[in-house]
Design an enzyme around this catalytic site. Structure first.
Site, PDB file in Angstrom:
ATOM      1  CG  LEU A  54      -2.068  -0.860   1.346  1.00 13.66           C
ATOM      2  CD1 LEU A  54      -2.726  -0.751   2.724  1.00 13.66           C
ATOM      3  CD2 LEU A  54      -3.070  -0.528   0.265  1.00 13.66           C
ATOM      4  CG  ASP A  55      -0.250   5.157  -1.740  1.00 13.92           C
ATOM      5  OD1 ASP A  55      -0.751   5.285  -0.607  1.00 13.92           O
ATOM      6  OD2 ASP A  55      -0.754   5.655  -2.748  1.00 13.92           O
ATOM      7  CG  LEU A  56       3.939   7.759   2.996  1.00 14.59           C
ATOM      8  CD1 LEU A  56       4.693   6.948   4.041  1.00 14.59           C
ATOM      9  CD2 LEU A  56       4.768   8.951   2.540  1.00 14.59           C
ATOM     10  CB  SER A  58      -3.009   3.635   1.005  1.00 16.41           C
ATOM     11  OG  SER A  58      -3.151   4.305  -0.219  1.00 16.41           O
TER      12      SER A  58
END
Length: 181
Positions: A54-56, A58
């Site tokens: 998951l990106d930073l 999210s």
């Protein structure tokens, strides 16, 4: 594994569910940000790898394991394992957006078309999105086509594994045997 009475490998499979908060990076090591591994208090945490990042910014379900066969079975492109996200948007979701998600979108920079995705409106600015792939910032980029900024992205499930609603943000637990499919 033993050979002639000598222990060669004493590795137990580890399967964890983490409720990743926004602001934590999905990485095992990072010089600038706190990582999902930093949130784990397990003696073998450095043997773990992340099953789908998951990106930073999210939040939500992150799976960690030391079982590479299991992680591959969840993330292999041909397996079509559904990933479900709650999305909060900056603007109203237009009906044509739902149709575009269902058709898949072409991104010329990578010369690829996303697989069809299901977009369900929960309210004017909230949706549930189900993907069977996970391209780089895919949901944000798909909504970006409609100039609709994603304000919050939260993963609620991967395949049949649902984020435990009682699991506080930043905490983890071992998966139950029934969850390890």
């Amino acid at each position: 594994i033993r050979c002639e009475g000598e222990v060669l490998q004493d590795k137990q499979a580890i399967y964890l569910m983490l409720h990743k908060p926004a602001g934590v990076v999905s990485a095992t090591v990072d010089e600038h940000h706190r990582t999902v591994i930093d949130l784990i208090d397990h003696p073998d945490k450095h043997s773990l790898h992340i099953v789908g990042r998951l990106d930073l910014n999210s939040s939500g379900l992150v799976l960690l394991t030391n079982d590479s066969r299991w992680s591959r079975s969840l993330m292999e492109p041909g397996r079509d394992v559904a990933k479900v996200y709650q999305v909060t948007l900056g603007r109203v979701i237009e009906p044509e957006c739902i149709e575009a998600f269902a058709a898949g979108m072409y991104f010329p920079y990578e010369d690829l078309t996303t697989r069809p995705a299901v977009l369900e409106r929960v309210s004017d600015t909230e949706a549930i999105v189900t993907l069977v792939e996970g391209r780089y910032h895919q949901i944000k980029r798909m909504f970006g086509r409609f100039r609709n900024p994603v304000l919050a992205l939260h993963r609620v499930s991967v395949g049949g594994i649902m984020l435990d609603p009682g699991l506080a943000s930043g905490h983890y637990r071992h998966l139950y045997p029934a969850e390890i499919i």
